[in-house]
Design an enzyme around this catalytic site. Structure first.
Site, PDB file in Angstrom:
ATOM      1  N   THR A   1       0.827  -1.209   0.000  1.00 30.31           N
ATOM      2  CA  THR A   1       0.000   0.000   0.000  1.00 30.31           C
ATOM      3  C   THR A   1       0.862   1.259   0.000  1.00 30.31           C
ATOM      4  O   THR A   1       1.984   1.251   0.535  1.00 30.31           O
ATOM      5  CB  THR A   1      -0.903   0.001   1.259  1.00 30.31           C
ATOM      6  N   ASP A   2       0.296   2.353  -0.514  1.00 29.65           N
ATOM      7  CA  ASP A   2       1.020   3.634  -0.460  1.00 29.65           C
ATOM      8  C   ASP A   2       1.169   4.134   0.976  1.00 29.65           C
ATOM      9  O   ASP A   2       1.984   5.022   1.252  1.00 29.65           O
ATOM     10  CB  ASP A   2       0.331   4.695  -1.335  1.00 29.65           C
ATOM     11  N   GLU A   3       0.379   3.556   1.906  1.00 24.57           N
ATOM     12  CA  GLU A   3       0.438   4.038   3.297  1.00 24.57           C
ATOM     13  C   GLU A   3       1.790   3.769   3.945  1.00 24.57           C
ATOM     14  O   GLU A   3       2.099   4.356   4.987  1.00 24.57           O
ATOM     15  CB  GLU A   3      -0.676   3.405   4.138  1.00 24.57           C
TER      16      GLU A   3
ATOM     17  N   LYS B   1       2.116  -3.380   7.335  1.00 27.07           N
ATOM     18  CA  LYS B   1       2.337  -3.579   5.897  1.00 27.07           C
ATOM     19  C   LYS B   1       3.801  -3.271   5.549  1.00 27.07           C
ATOM     20  O   LYS B   1       4.414  -3.959   4.723  1.00 27.07           O
ATOM     21  CB  LYS B   1       1.399  -2.688   5.079  1.00 27.07           C
TER      22      LYS B   1
ATOM     23  N   TYR C   1      -1.691  -0.398  11.190  1.00 30.83           N
ATOM     24  CA  TYR C   1      -1.913  -1.058   9.893  1.00 30.83           C
ATOM     25  C   TYR C   1      -0.735  -0.808   8.957  1.00 30.83           C
ATOM     26  O   TYR C   1      -0.130  -1.748   8.431  1.00 30.83           O
ATOM     27  CB  TYR C   1      -3.215  -0.560   9.241  1.00 30.83           C
TER      28      TYR C   1
HETATM   29  P1  NAD Z   1     -10.227  -6.688   2.513  1.00 29.21           P
HETATM   30  O1  NAD Z   1     -10.183  -6.399   3.980  1.00 29.21           O
HETATM   31  O2  NAD Z   1     -11.449  -6.374   1.735  1.00 29.21           O
HETATM   32  O3  NAD Z   1      -9.933  -8.249   2.278  1.00 29.21           O
HETATM   33  C1  NAD Z   1      -8.948  -8.949   2.987  1.00 29.21           C
HETATM   34  C2  NAD Z   1      -9.184 -10.443   2.779  1.00 29.21           C
HETATM   35  O4  NAD Z   1      -8.132 -11.152   3.459  1.00 29.21           O
HETATM   36  C3  NAD Z   1     -10.510 -10.940   3.366  1.00 29.21           C
HETATM   37  O5  NAD Z   1     -11.153 -11.806   2.459  1.00 29.21           O
HETATM   38  C4  NAD Z   1     -10.078 -11.706   4.617  1.00 29.21           C
HETATM   39  O6  NAD Z   1     -10.955 -12.774   4.955  1.00 29.21           O
HETATM   40  C5  NAD Z   1      -8.703 -12.212   4.203  1.00 29.21           C
HETATM   41  N1  NAD Z   1      -7.843 -12.487   5.359  1.00 29.21           N
HETATM   42  C6  NAD Z   1      -7.607 -11.692   6.425  1.00 29.21           C
HETATM   43  N2  NAD Z   1      -6.777 -12.305   7.287  1.00 29.21           N
HETATM   44  C7  NAD Z   1      -6.460 -13.510   6.731  1.00 29.21           C
HETATM   45  C8  NAD Z   1      -5.624 -14.583   7.121  1.00 29.21           C
HETATM   46  N3  NAD Z   1      -4.960 -14.554   8.286  1.00 29.21           N
HETATM   47  N4  NAD Z   1      -5.501 -15.656   6.299  1.00 29.21           N
HETATM   48  C9  NAD Z   1      -6.207 -15.710   5.132  1.00 29.21           C
HETATM   49  N5  NAD Z   1      -7.018 -14.727   4.716  1.00 29.21           N
HETATM   50  C10 NAD Z   1      -7.141 -13.635   5.504  1.00 29.21           C
HETATM   51  O7  NAD Z   1      -8.950  -5.970   1.915  1.00 29.21           O
HETATM   52  P2  NAD Z   1      -8.734  -5.281   0.487  1.00 29.21           P
HETATM   53  O8  NAD Z   1      -9.184  -3.877   0.551  1.00 29.21           O
HETATM   54  O9  NAD Z   1      -9.237  -6.180  -0.563  1.00 29.21           O
HETATM   55  O10 NAD Z   1      -7.137  -5.259   0.440  1.00 29.21           O
HETATM   56  C11 NAD Z   1      -6.427  -6.369  -0.088  1.00 29.21           C
HETATM   57  C12 NAD Z   1      -4.932  -6.074   0.007  1.00 29.21           C
HETATM   58  O11 NAD Z   1      -4.642  -4.888  -0.717  1.00 29.21           O
HETATM   59  C13 NAD Z   1      -4.451  -5.822   1.435  1.00 29.21           C
HETATM   60  O12 NAD Z   1      -3.193  -6.439   1.577  1.00 29.21           O
HETATM   61  C14 NAD Z   1      -4.321  -4.311   1.531  1.00 29.21           C
HETATM   62  O13 NAD Z   1      -3.297  -3.969   2.438  1.00 29.21           O
HETATM   63  C15 NAD Z   1      -3.947  -3.954   0.114  1.00 29.21           C
HETATM   64  N6  NAD Z   1      -4.372  -2.618  -0.364  1.00 29.21           N
HETATM   65  C16 NAD Z   1      -5.676  -2.199  -0.230  1.00 29.21           C
HETATM   66  C17 NAD Z   1      -6.047  -0.958  -0.746  1.00 29.21           C
HETATM   67  C18 NAD Z   1      -7.467  -0.454  -0.649  1.00 29.21           C
HETATM   68  O14 NAD Z   1      -7.729   0.685  -0.996  1.00 29.21           O
HETATM   69  N7  NAD Z   1      -8.433  -1.248  -0.214  1.00 29.21           N
HETATM   70  C19 NAD Z   1      -5.097  -0.164  -1.394  1.00 29.21           C
HETATM   71  C20 NAD Z   1      -3.779  -0.609  -1.500  1.00 29.21           C
HETATM   72  C21 NAD Z   1      -3.436  -1.847  -0.998  1.00 29.21           C
HETATM   73  O1  DAU Z   2      -4.065   4.153   0.538  1.00 30.91           O
HETATM   74  C1  DAU Z   2      -4.335   2.790   0.511  1.00 30.91           C
HETATM   75  C2  DAU Z   2      -5.152   2.397   1.723  1.00 30.91           C
HETATM   76  O2  DAU Z   2      -6.459   2.908   1.513  1.00 30.91           O
HETATM   77  C3  DAU Z   2      -5.188   0.880   1.944  1.00 30.91           C
HETATM   78  O3  DAU Z   2      -3.896   0.435   2.259  1.00 30.91           O
HETATM   79  C4  DAU Z   2      -6.158   0.512   3.068  1.00 30.91           C
HETATM   80  O4  DAU Z   2      -6.274  -0.891   3.177  1.00 30.91           O
HETATM   81  C5  DAU Z   2      -7.515   1.118   2.757  1.00 30.91           C
HETATM   82  O5  DAU Z   2      -8.403   0.850   3.827  1.00 30.91           O
HETATM   83  C6  DAU Z   2      -7.391   2.628   2.530  1.00 30.91           C
HETATM   84  O6  DAU Z   2      -7.023   3.303   3.751  1.00 30.91           O
HETATM   85  P1  DAU Z   2      -7.713   4.699   4.198  1.00 30.91           P
HETATM   86  O7  DAU Z   2      -7.558   4.826   5.663  1.00 30.91           O
HETATM   87  O8  DAU Z   2      -7.258   5.816   3.333  1.00 30.91           O
HETATM   88  O9  DAU Z   2      -9.251   4.365   3.781  1.00 30.91           O
HETATM   89  P2  DAU Z   2     -10.638   4.639   4.498  1.00 30.91           P
HETATM   90  O10 DAU Z   2     -11.697   4.283   3.499  1.00 30.91           O
HETATM   91  O11 DAU Z   2     -10.718   4.006   5.849  1.00 30.91           O
HETATM   92  O12 DAU Z   2     -10.625   6.205   4.692  1.00 30.91           O
HETATM   93  C7  DAU Z   2     -10.465   7.095   3.598  1.00 30.91           C
HETATM   94  C8  DAU Z   2     -10.472   8.515   4.142  1.00 30.91           C
HETATM   95  O13 DAU Z   2     -11.779   8.804   4.623  1.00 30.91           O
HETATM   96  C9  DAU Z   2      -9.545   8.699   5.324  1.00 30.91           C
HETATM   97  O14 DAU Z   2      -8.985  10.003   5.276  1.00 30.91           O
HETATM   98  C10 DAU Z   2     -10.468   8.611   6.543  1.00 30.91           C
HETATM   99  C11 DAU Z   2     -11.775   9.153   6.023  1.00 30.91           C
HETATM  100  N1  DAU Z   2     -13.002   8.572   6.622  1.00 30.91           N
HETATM  101  C12 DAU Z   2     -13.136   7.216   6.641  1.00 30.91           C
HETATM  102  C13 DAU Z   2     -14.252   6.634   7.182  1.00 30.91           C
HETATM  103  C14 DAU Z   2     -14.400   5.127   7.226  1.00 30.91           C
HETATM  104  C15 DAU Z   2     -14.005   9.403   7.100  1.00 30.91           C
HETATM  105  O15 DAU Z   2     -13.906  10.626   7.051  1.00 30.91           O
HETATM  106  N2  DAU Z   2     -15.119   8.826   7.639  1.00 30.91           N
HETATM  107  C16 DAU Z   2     -15.292   7.478   7.725  1.00 30.91           C
HETATM  108  O16 DAU Z   2     -16.337   7.018   8.268  1.00 30.91           O
END
Ligand code: NAD
Ligand code: DAU
Length: 339
Positions: free
Chosen positions: A125-127, A157, A153
């Protein structure tokens, strides 16, 4: 070609499985998922009967189980999506983040070393780069930006990323890492900003914006992330990190207003609540490397992607209504009740 996709019952992993099965009908896709609160088997219903697909319920931390699966399937590649992914939950309880995100990644890489692998791809992730200031819009995260994390988190990562690079250098494991910006699209769990706001707006519930809502995220349609990972698997260079992002920076408050307008809901639903602890201000990816080396460019513009996403949540109410009526209700109450 057999690809082991971990975390494939979650948001991005499931979209990746759909993409790969449609594009490569001769590949075998094995999905391993623990089915935590964020994993949903109904998401994979459309591919369950596909003979090229197998689902296995398993924890990536379960070493014996993972080794058994490698003995059965002998995957050529592993794409590791499995993770605890929600920043707010990591603030509430960091431990499972360290277990799954770091130790689980280690188990998978140990299996790769033991049984052999052509590629281990870590979905990061970019985080891991921390955040950027709002007043320097010309600053972006490149692959050389130092790791500088803010939340449990992102620290977990980053820990995994360092371990992946260490396994490459020390043991010669053929790894790649991608660091993507915020994704949006179908099947995203409604604890994340965009689906949470869509679901609340449709139910005429308050829209909880943290602080002033001025934080900036760089939004990418999930299909574009999947295409980028596909390219890295097939053409990426071993040992390399690739940033993925579409130069689509937006303030949270503006996203929420767009959703209100699209659904014909009043902005008076917007409620400013206590800010997230350690809240990152701005994320912005420089995607020049993946563009120059692999020719990747995002295909979906935000205006189209958000329209498709809102349409999906309107057409698939039972998918998210089942989630918000279950255990998730307790989480919502804990997180937003007294905020
Ligand atoms: P998500 O939370 O929707 O899905 C995570 C999945 O992993 C779920 O199906 C969960 O059951 C499974 N899981 C969790 N713990 C596990 C374990 N111990 N063993 C096996 N399976 C397990 O997450 P997402 O948003 O789809 O993100 C997927 C990946 O992409 C993550 O690694 C996250 O860090 C990365 N990522 C997410 C975003 C975003 O915006 N959502 C952006 C950049 C990177
Ligand atoms: O940048 C990549 C990341 O993006 C991934 O690595 C993470 O898995 C993914 O969850 C996401 O992280 P963020 O923390 O940026 O996403 P989130 O949707 O939780 O929040 C987006 C922005 O919105 C953040 O600034 C917090 C704000 N927010 C979020 C929620 C859930 C609110 O203002 N209100 C809310 O209720």
């Amino acid at each position: 070609m057999t690809i082991l996709v971990t975390g494939g019952a979650g948001f991005i992993g499931s979209n990746f499985i759909f993409h790969m099965l449609a594009k490569y009908p001769d590949y075998r896709i094995v999905c391993l998922d623990k089915l935590t609160y964020a994993g949903n088997l109904s998401t994979l219903a459309s591919v369950m009967d596909n003979p090229s697909f197998r689902f296995v319920k398993l924890d990536i931390c379960d070493r014996q189980g993972v080794y058994r699966l490698f003995e059965e399937e002998h995957p050529n590649m592993v794409v590791n999506f499995a993770a605890e992914s929600h920043v707010d939950r990591s603030i509430e309880n960091p431990e499972v983040f360290l277990q799954t995100n770091i130790l689980g990644t280690q188990v998978l890489m140990d299996a790769c070393r033991k049984y052999g692998i052509d590629r281990f791809h870590q979905v990061s992730t970019d985080e891991v780069y921390g955040d950027l200031p709002l007043d320097q819009p010309d600053l972006f995260f490149t692959e050389d930006t130092p790791i500088h994390t803010s939340s449990p988190y992102s620290a977990s990562k980053a820990g995994a990323d360092l371990l992946v690079l260490a396994y490459h250098r020390t043991f010669g494991l053929p790894v790649t890492i991608s660091r993507c910006s915020n994704n949006y699209g179908p099947y995203q769990f409604p604890e994340k900003l965009i689906p949470l706001m869509i679901a609340n707006a449709l139910n005429d519930k308050p829209l909880p914006v943290y602080g002033q809502g001025l934080n900036v995220r760089d939004w990418l349609y999930v299909e574009d992330h999947c295409i980028a990972i596909d390219l890295i698997l097939h053409r990426g260079r071993v040992g390399q990190v690739y940033n993925i992002g579409g130069h689509n920076e937006m303030r949270n408050i503006d996203i929420v207003k767009i959703i209100c307008a699209a659904l014909g809901k009043s902005e008076s639903l917007i409620t400013h609540v206590t800010d997230r602890k350690g809240h990152d201000m701005r994320y912005a990816i420089d995607p020049a490397k993946i563009h120059n080396q692999l020719g990747w460019l995002p295909e979906t513009k935000f205006a189209d992607g958000i329209r498709k996403t809102i349409r999906w949540y309107l057409d698939n109410r039972e998918w998210w209504e089942e989630i918000i009526s279950g255990e998730y209700r307790n989480y919502y109450e804990r997180m937003y009740g007294g905020r």
